[in-house]
Write a protein that holds these residues in place. Sequence first.
Motif, PDB file in Angstrom:
ATOM      1  N   GLU A   1       2.738   0.043  10.920  1.00 34.72           N
ATOM      2  CA  GLU A   1       3.578  -0.793  10.047  1.00 34.72           C
ATOM      3  C   GLU A   1       2.919  -0.983   8.685  1.00 34.72           C
ATOM      4  O   GLU A   1       3.563  -0.844   7.641  1.00 34.72           O
ATOM      5  CB  GLU A   1       3.834  -2.142  10.713  1.00 34.72           C
ATOM      6  N   ARG A   2       1.637  -1.291   8.699  1.00 34.93           N
ATOM      7  CA  ARG A   2       0.942  -1.541   7.437  1.00 34.93           C
ATOM      8  C   ARG A   2       0.941  -0.311   6.551  1.00 34.93           C
ATOM      9  O   ARG A   2       1.257  -0.390   5.361  1.00 34.93           O
ATOM     10  CB  ARG A   2      -0.501  -1.987   7.716  1.00 34.93           C
TER      11      ARG A   2
ATOM     12  N   TYR B   1       7.394   4.664   0.933  1.00 37.08           N
ATOM     13  CA  TYR B   1       7.440   3.565  -0.027  1.00 37.08           C
ATOM     14  C   TYR B   1       6.413   3.772  -1.137  1.00 37.08           C
ATOM     15  O   TYR B   1       5.376   4.406  -0.935  1.00 37.08           O
ATOM     16  CB  TYR B   1       7.165   2.236   0.663  1.00 37.08           C
TER      17      TYR B   1
ATOM     18  N   LEU C   1       4.627   0.514   5.227  1.00 34.21           N
ATOM     19  CA  LEU C   1       5.163  -0.405   4.221  1.00 34.21           C
ATOM     20  C   LEU C   1       4.351  -0.407   2.935  1.00 34.21           C
ATOM     21  O   LEU C   1       4.862  -0.775   1.875  1.00 34.21           O
ATOM     22  CB  LEU C   1       5.237  -1.827   4.802  1.00 34.21           C
ATOM     23  N   SER C   2       3.095   0.030   3.008  1.00 36.37           N
ATOM     24  CA  SER C   2       2.263   0.078   1.803  1.00 36.37           C
ATOM     25  C   SER C   2       2.331   1.432   1.095  1.00 36.37           C
ATOM     26  O   SER C   2       1.652   1.642   0.092  1.00 36.37           O
ATOM     27  CB  SER C   2       0.815  -0.259   2.155  1.00 36.37           C
ATOM     28  N   GLY C   3       3.106   2.358   1.638  1.00 39.96           N
ATOM     29  CA  GLY C   3       3.262   3.658   0.990  1.00 39.96           C
ATOM     30  C   GLY C   3       2.163   4.649   1.309  1.00 39.96           C
ATOM     31  O   GLY C   3       2.024   5.659   0.623  1.00 39.96           O
TER      32      GLY C   3
ATOM     33  N   ASP D   1       4.400  -0.404  -5.012  1.00 40.09           N
ATOM     34  CA  ASP D   1       5.053  -1.647  -5.421  1.00 40.09           C
ATOM     35  C   ASP D   1       6.167  -2.073  -4.474  1.00 40.09           C
ATOM     36  O   ASP D   1       6.882  -3.041  -4.741  1.00 40.09           O
ATOM     37  CB  ASP D   1       5.608  -1.506  -6.839  1.00 40.09           C
ATOM     38  N   GLY D   2       6.353  -1.366  -3.375  1.00 41.08           N
ATOM     39  CA  GLY D   2       7.382  -1.714  -2.411  1.00 41.08           C
ATOM     40  C   GLY D   2       8.715  -1.032  -2.638  1.00 41.08           C
ATOM     41  O   GLY D   2       9.637  -1.189  -1.829  1.00 41.08           O
ATOM     42  N   SER D   3       8.831  -0.280  -3.714  1.00 41.72           N
ATOM     43  CA  SER D   3      10.072   0.454  -3.963  1.00 41.72           C
ATOM     44  C   SER D   3      10.128   1.689  -3.065  1.00 41.72           C
ATOM     45  O   SER D   3       9.110   2.128  -2.516  1.00 41.72           O
ATOM     46  CB  SER D   3      10.148   0.879  -5.431  1.00 41.72           C
TER      47      SER D   3
END
Length: 257
Positions: free
Chosen positions: A87-88, A138, A91-93, A141-143
């Motif tokens: 997950e980490r 991702y 979500l952090s790309g 920046d979360g985009s």
Amino acid sequence: MTLDKVVGSAGEAVADIASGASLAVGGFGLCGIPMVLIDALLARGVDELSVVSNNCGVDDWGLGVLLAARRIRKMTSSYVGENKEFERQYLSGELELELTPQGTLAEKLRAGGSGIAAFFTQTGVGTQVAEGGLPRLYGADGSIAVASPAKPVQTFSFGGRDRDFVLEEAITTDFALVHALRGDRHGNLVFDKSARNFSPLAAMAGRICIAQVEHLVEPGDLDPDAVHLPGVFVDRIVVVGPDVEKRVERRTVREEA
């Protein structure tokens, strides 16, 4: 040329898997995973791996050990729970994910091993699976840096009415890693009950299939009707013995009455 496919060690079996390789790995949760081969691959130090498997193990077992060591660049899976590091990274790309419906993933592997380039299925029609837009990677920046593309959808007359089907491409990989209960020197494999899961399909999809087996038998000892995967799909056999460590992903028990 010999038909004996047994190699001396797991390290020898995975010695030509290089950084950047693609792998199809059998198992469902922690059931039927080729842990000895995974550990040997971890010891090799290769990275940038693209892995196709139902899931990515847990944080300290299964494919999770490769993930924790930052060896995996991309996962193609149908389930990504049970692993906080997954997950980490996602979500952090840091990790690319191609999320695929479970039945579709199984058929993509089977098709690849059968020489079928693509197939139509109703699964995913009317969702982002077909229409595209699922986040694959991702940005920091979360985009959404990379999104899944739209897939061709075609209407067929099926079951007495017109229905839409989405085109799914088959999967083939450089290598496959699987675990079996028994195998003979020619590579014929027998899996143990639910530990069969994705393993025959993963084995079929890999151009080079490496199988770890608990019990090695001689050619002719296996009942042909009991063979789950013919040796034509298997290139290397590693004997790991019946005492190989097996873990339960989530133990659920009932209190005694």
